[in-house]
Scaffold this motif. Structure first.
Motif, PDB file in Angstrom:
ATOM      1  N   GLY A  95      28.498 -35.842  12.510  1.00 23.00           N
ATOM      2  CA  GLY A  95      29.445 -35.527  11.134  1.00 23.00           C
ATOM      3  C   GLY A  95      30.058 -34.171  11.377  1.00 23.00           C
ATOM      4  N   ALA A  96      29.523 -33.156  11.542  1.00 24.56           N
ATOM      5  CA  ALA A  96      30.459 -31.956  11.722  1.00 24.56           C
ATOM      6  C   ALA A  96      31.021 -31.972  13.241  1.00 24.56           C
ATOM      7  CB  ALA A  96      28.803 -31.024  12.270  1.00 24.56           C
ATOM      8  N   LEU A  97      30.705 -32.588  13.961  1.00 26.03           N
ATOM      9  CA  LEU A  97      31.203 -32.676  15.330  1.00 26.03           C
ATOM     10  C   LEU A  97      33.014 -33.602  14.390  1.00 26.03           C
ATOM     11  CD1 LEU A  97      28.741 -32.694  18.192  1.00 26.03           C
ATOM     12  CD2 LEU A  97      30.388 -31.329  17.496  1.00 26.03           C
ATOM     13  N   ARG A  98      32.165 -34.073  14.311  1.00 25.56           N
ATOM     14  CA  ARG A  98      33.172 -35.094  13.582  1.00 25.56           C
ATOM     15  C   ARG A  98      34.705 -34.153  12.637  1.00 25.56           C
ATOM     16  NH1 ARG A  98      29.786 -39.373  11.512  1.00 25.56           N
ATOM     17  NH2 ARG A  98      30.357 -41.807  12.874  1.00 25.56           N
ATOM     18  N   VAL A  99      34.198 -33.561  12.315  1.00 16.13           N
ATOM     19  CA  VAL A  99      35.815 -32.893  11.667  1.00 16.13           C
ATOM     20  C   VAL A  99      36.191 -31.884  13.024  1.00 16.13           C
ATOM     21  CG1 VAL A  99      35.578 -30.969   9.992  1.00 16.13           C
ATOM     22  CG2 VAL A  99      34.597 -32.473   9.606  1.00 16.13           C
TER      23      VAL A  99
END
Length: 395
Positions: A119-123
């Protein structure tokens, strides 16, 4: 664009220009094998990280470069543009993902932890798409080195976000941390120590300062970070005595792991020892030292604090209950259960290298990556220009 990579706060960062990735290596280490075998023994042979300063060609100043550091506890991104010999951060992102949660018990990354990290890497991926990023580098550290399903996770990240994570060695992690923060080291004579307390490991590096970057004399990495040490030692108890006993156990685990390194660097101890730390632990304790109502990077990055003050704060935190720690400014919910392990690691480091003053850096791996990308790109551009000139001469 190369594999995706990230940034920090919006500020100008002074630094050296001479880091070219993979050209200068740390001494070989024994940091390999299973988690139980993974005790890094740095070589005393040393490594020279110095390279020629590189001026970025005109026309490249608007290009953006990115660095992503996926650690055991945090996912961090920095995007920056060159500015003379330095760079200016134009975008940043940081999120606690606790990728290594439960790893000490299972040897695997949990589904929940991987979901948080993805989820953080999608950001990060979205931020990279919105910026004119010329080159990017994304790295993962101890959690992915240690986990039996680390490769599976790396492939999932590539498939779902487009980010190609490179699982770097402990020696590369130490190298990048030094390159990212060494400019904050106090002036002085003789070798100095730089350390990085992570979520899953801690690196200690003995350096001989020099321009544009220092010479590494010795180093060691141990698999004790704030997450791995907290989970290994277990619950903290319900009273001050049991909490102090737990804290001492943490301290001993770290001290024993660094015993060989401590013995090797003892002959380098001179008057006026210099010590610089980069980690959430040192920035948090520095914030408490300043009695800040909330974290302020400008007040903390580059600060020099009396070591005794840091020891006093560590001692107080070690006997507090989790609710007490949560109520303290700059700790809160995210760090309340991990800060005690960080304090134990820091005190062990202060025992090994008893400097009276501690430099504090809110910078490290990502800044090291960015300088490397910019210098390597500049070298490539200059080489292409030289080749074009040569072809014109031959004609």
């Amino acid at each position: 664009m190369a594999d995706f990579n990230p940034p920090d706060e919006r500020r100008s960062t002074a630094g050296s220009e001479g880091d070219v990735p993979n050209l200068a290596k740390l001494p070989r280490s024994g940091h390999s094998g299973t988690a139980g075998e993974r005790q890094a023994n740095g070589s005393a042979n040393g490594a020279d990280l110095r390279e020629q300063p590189v001026s970025l060609p005109l026309g490249q100043s608007r290009q953006a470069y990115a660095a992503i550091d996926l650690g055991t506890n945090n996912c961090r991104l920095l995007i920056a543009r060159p500015a003379d010999a330095n760079f200016v951060v134009i975008d940043a992102f940081s999120r606690v993902v606790r990728l290594g949660e439960g790893l000490a018990q299972t040897g695997r990354l949990s589904d929940q932890a991987m979901d948080r990290a993805v989820g953080a890497l999608r950001v990060c991926s979205e931020k990279l798409k919105r910026r004119n990023v010329r080159l990017a580098r994304s790295v993962a550290t101890e959690a992915c080195r240690r986990a039996t399903n680390g490769a599976e996770f790396i492939e999932r990240v590539r498939h779902e976000t487009g980010i190609r994570l490179n699982v770097i060695s402990a020696q590369e992690e130490a190298r990048l941390a030094v390159l990212g923060c060494h400019i904050l080291l106090e002036d002085g004579i003789g070798p100095a120590v730089i350390f990085d307390i992570g979520g899953g490991s801690t690196e200690l590096v003995l350096i001989e300062p020099g321009a544009p970057v220092p010479h590494i004399l010795d180093w060691q990495s141990v698999p004790w970070g704030v997450v791995s040490l907290t989970e290994t030692v277990g619950d903290e108890g319900t009273d001050a005595a049991s909490r102090l006993a737990r804290y001492r156990k943490m301290h001993k685990l770290v001290a024993d792991s660094f015993a060989g390194f401590a013995e090797r660097i003892a002959p380098f101890r001179l008057p006026n020892l210099r010590l610089l730390g980069t980690s959430g632990t040192v920035t948090t304790l520095a914030s408490l030292h300043l009695d800040l109502p909330q974290y302020d990077r400008k007040a903390v990055d580059g600060l020099v604090v009396p070591s005794e003050s840091m020891r006093d704060i560590a001692t107080r935190l070690s006997t507090m209950g989790p609710e007490e720690r949560r109520r303290l400014p700059c700790i809160g919910n995210e760090r309340a259960d991990l800060v005690v392990a960080g304090c134990a690691i820091l005190e062990a480091i202060l025992d090994i290298w008893p400097a009276t003053r501690l430099g504090v850096a809110d910078r490290g791996i990502r800044e090291g990556i960015l300088r490397g990308l910019m210098s390597a790109d500049a070298l490539g551009i200059e080489a292409q220009a030289a080749l074009r000139r040569l072809k014109q001469t031959i004609r």
